[in-house]
Design a protein around this motif. Structure first.
Motif, PDB file in Angstrom:
ATOM      1  N   GLY A 114       0.917  -1.215   0.033  1.00 43.12           N
ATOM      2  CA  GLY A 114       0.213   0.022   0.289  1.00 43.12           C
ATOM      3  C   GLY A 114       0.970   1.338  -0.011  1.00 43.12           C
ATOM      4  N   ALA A 115       2.683   1.417  -0.268  1.00 46.57           N
ATOM      5  CA  ALA A 115       3.101   2.996   0.221  1.00 46.57           C
ATOM      6  C   ALA A 115       2.582   3.365  -1.008  1.00 46.57           C
ATOM      7  N   PRO A 116       2.563   4.640  -1.041  1.00 41.99           N
ATOM      8  CA  PRO A 116       2.574   4.832  -2.458  1.00 41.99           C
ATOM      9  C   PRO A 116       3.005   5.328  -3.634  1.00 41.99           C
ATOM     10  N   TYR A 117       3.309   6.156  -4.654  1.00 39.98           N
ATOM     11  CA  TYR A 117       4.103   5.951  -6.019  1.00 39.98           C
ATOM     12  C   TYR A 117       4.864   7.175  -5.251  1.00 39.98           C
ATOM     13  N   ASP A 118       6.077   7.723  -5.303  1.00 38.54           N
ATOM     14  CA  ASP A 118       6.467   8.868  -5.657  1.00 38.54           C
ATOM     15  C   ASP A 118       6.615   8.914  -7.107  1.00 38.54           C
ATOM     16  N   LEU A 119       5.769   9.879  -7.806  1.00 37.34           N
ATOM     17  CA  LEU A 119       5.760   9.789  -9.765  1.00 37.34           C
ATOM     18  C   LEU A 119       6.447  11.011 -10.086  1.00 37.34           C
ATOM     19  N   MET A 120       7.630  10.947 -10.966  1.00 35.57           N
ATOM     20  CA  MET A 120       8.445  12.123 -11.662  1.00 35.57           C
ATOM     21  C   MET A 120       7.350  13.427 -12.311  1.00 35.57           C
ATOM     22  N   PRO A 121       7.861  14.186 -11.502  1.00 41.45           N
ATOM     23  CA  PRO A 121       6.721  15.452 -11.881  1.00 41.45           C
ATOM     24  C   PRO A 121       6.796  15.473 -13.384  1.00 41.45           C
ATOM     25  N   GLY A 122       7.873  15.546 -14.033  1.00 43.96           N
ATOM     26  CA  GLY A 122       7.954  15.880 -15.579  1.00 43.96           C
ATOM     27  C   GLY A 122       7.069  14.716 -16.425  1.00 43.96           C
ATOM     28  N   LEU A 123       6.445  14.141 -15.754  1.00 42.86           N
ATOM     29  CA  LEU A 123       5.974  13.248 -17.110  1.00 42.86           C
ATOM     30  C   LEU A 123       4.508  13.612 -17.152  1.00 42.86           C
ATOM     31  N   PHE A 124       3.632  15.418 -16.181  1.00 48.32           N
ATOM     32  CA  PHE A 124       2.201  15.911 -16.012  1.00 48.32           C
ATOM     33  C   PHE A 124       3.006  17.011 -16.102  1.00 48.32           C
ATOM     34  N   ASP A 125       1.983  17.761 -17.968  1.00 46.70           N
ATOM     35  CA  ASP A 125       2.175  18.929 -18.156  1.00 46.70           C
ATOM     36  C   ASP A 125       2.238  19.793 -16.683  1.00 46.70           C
ATOM     37  N   GLU A 126       0.997  19.282 -15.963  1.00 47.14           N
ATOM     38  CA  GLU A 126       0.389  20.231 -14.710  1.00 47.14           C
ATOM     39  C   GLU A 126       1.467  20.858 -13.836  1.00 47.14           C
ATOM     40  N   SER A 127       2.118  19.474 -13.795  1.00 48.14           N
ATOM     41  CA  SER A 127       3.271  20.091 -12.497  1.00 48.14           C
ATOM     42  C   SER A 127       3.905  21.363 -13.073  1.00 48.14           C
ATOM     43  N   ARG A 128       4.830  21.763 -14.410  1.00 51.18           N
ATOM     44  CA  ARG A 128       5.167  22.283 -14.565  1.00 51.18           C
ATOM     45  C   ARG A 128       4.572  24.038 -13.236  1.00 51.18           C
ATOM     46  N   THR A 129       3.364  24.175 -12.820  1.00 50.58           N
ATOM     47  CA  THR A 129       3.219  24.843 -11.720  1.00 50.58           C
ATOM     48  C   THR A 129       3.353  25.108  -9.831  1.00 50.58           C
ATOM     49  N   TRP A 130       3.608  23.883 -10.104  1.00 51.67           N
ATOM     50  CA  TRP A 130       3.202  22.685  -9.185  1.00 51.67           C
ATOM     51  C   TRP A 130       5.278  23.352  -8.033  1.00 51.67           C
ATOM     52  N   PRO A 131       4.778  24.050  -6.391  1.00 51.90           N
ATOM     53  CA  PRO A 131       5.557  24.872  -6.228  1.00 51.90           C
ATOM     54  C   PRO A 131       6.605  23.401  -5.128  1.00 51.90           C
ATOM     55  N   LEU A 132       7.538  23.384  -4.934  1.00 49.06           N
ATOM     56  CA  LEU A 132       9.369  23.176  -4.654  1.00 49.06           C
ATOM     57  C   LEU A 132       8.522  23.005  -2.603  1.00 49.06           C
ATOM     58  N   GLN A 133       7.862  21.401  -2.186  1.00 50.51           N
ATOM     59  CA  GLN A 133       7.301  22.231  -1.099  1.00 50.51           C
ATOM     60  C   GLN A 133       8.809  21.711   0.609  1.00 50.51           C
ATOM     61  N   GLY A 134       9.312  21.087  -0.692  1.00 50.00           N
ATOM     62  CA  GLY A 134      11.124  20.791   0.366  1.00 50.00           C
ATOM     63  C   GLY A 134      12.133  20.386  -0.154  1.00 50.00           C
ATOM     64  N   GLU A 135      13.569  19.951   0.466  1.00 48.51           N
ATOM     65  CA  GLU A 135      14.859  18.847   0.029  1.00 48.51           C
ATOM     66  C   GLU A 135      15.208  18.359   0.417  1.00 48.51           C
ATOM     67  N   ILE A 136      15.191  16.843   0.625  1.00 48.35           N
ATOM     68  CA  ILE A 136      16.219  15.928   1.694  1.00 48.35           C
ATOM     69  C   ILE A 136      18.033  15.850   1.190  1.00 48.35           C
ATOM     70  N   TYR A 137      18.673  15.727   2.251  1.00 47.96           N
ATOM     71  CA  TYR A 137      20.060  15.389   1.761  1.00 47.96           C
ATOM     72  C   TYR A 137      20.667  16.302   0.910  1.00 47.96           C
ATOM     73  N   VAL A 138      20.131  18.170   1.638  1.00 48.16           N
ATOM     74  CA  VAL A 138      20.966  19.075   1.362  1.00 48.16           C
ATOM     75  C   VAL A 138      22.282  19.081   1.670  1.00 48.16           C
ATOM     76  N   ASP A 139      23.065  18.511   2.421  1.00 45.13           N
ATOM     77  CA  ASP A 139      24.570  18.203   2.620  1.00 45.13           C
ATOM     78  C   ASP A 139      25.110  17.702   2.027  1.00 45.13           C
ATOM     79  N   VAL A 140      25.055  16.984   1.059  1.00 50.61           N
ATOM     80  CA  VAL A 140      25.471  16.158   0.061  1.00 50.61           C
ATOM     81  C   VAL A 140      24.817  16.218  -1.657  1.00 50.61           C
ATOM     82  N   ALA A 141      24.429  17.457  -1.662  1.00 54.54           N
ATOM     83  CA  ALA A 141      23.988  17.557  -2.848  1.00 54.54           C
ATOM     84  C   ALA A 141      25.214  18.307  -4.047  1.00 54.54           C
ATOM     85  N   MET A 142      24.770  18.205  -4.763  1.00 54.83           N
ATOM     86  CA  MET A 142      25.845  18.635  -5.699  1.00 54.83           C
ATOM     87  C   MET A 142      25.639  20.117  -5.924  1.00 54.83           C
ATOM     88  N   ALA A 143      27.031  20.824  -6.532  1.00 51.89           N
ATOM     89  CA  ALA A 143      26.895  22.320  -6.137  1.00 51.89           C
ATOM     90  C   ALA A 143      26.138  22.969  -7.527  1.00 51.89           C
TER      91      ALA A 143
END
Length: 144
Positions: free
Chosen positions: A86-115
């Motif tokens: 029953g786990a949710p899907y974590d879908l790729m937003p680029g597959l959906f045209d509507e996602s272009r206007t959705w805000p970024l809500q959060g990010e994780i592992y920021v300390d290992v992010a590429m510069a």
């Protein structure tokens, strides 16, 4: 926001229909996501009963916790999903045209992010240690 949206892979072989989309995006900067995506992983949650998928999907068990799926024709990334029932899907937003206007809500592992992948704006941020403290089952899997 639309109650029902439709997305597709690059070649159009996989089609995903979704009821009641989340309307926001989250990103992960862990090494596993960097390796899978080439930079960072972006996704949004969807309850399994709201998702309908058709087409040639290939699943890959990327860790003891989750699978990642892609179109076996063109290779487009489709989702990441925990193995739990029953786990949710974590879908790729680029597959959906509507996602272009959705805000970024959060990010994780920021300390290992590429510069080159620094994310601007006001949203939640968590380091690897902070995220793993709240989700102990994820400890140690980001480098698998």
């Amino acid at each position: 926001m639309a109650d029902r949206i439709e997305g597709r892979c690059l070649c159009g072989a996989v089609n995903i229909q979704l009821e009641a989309p989340a309307g926001w995006v989250g990103v992960c900067h862990c090494r596993m996501c960097q390796r899978w995506s080439g930079s960072l992983w972006a996704g949004f949650p969807a309850d399994p009963e709201t998702v309908s998928v058709t087409g040639p999907v290939r699943r890959y068990k990327s860790s003891k916790l989750a699978e990642r799926a892609f179109c076996e024709t063109c290779g487009s990334h489709l989702w990441m999903r925990d193995h739990k029932e029953g786990a949710p899907y974590d879908l790729m937003p680029g597959l959906f045209d509507e996602s272009r206007t959705w805000p970024l809500q959060g990010e994780i592992y920021v300390d290992v992010a590429m510069a080159s992948m620094a994310m601007a704006g006001q949203h939640r941020r968590a380091t690897a240690a902070e995220y793993q403290a709240k989700n102990p089952e994820t400890a140690g899997i980001s480098d698998e």
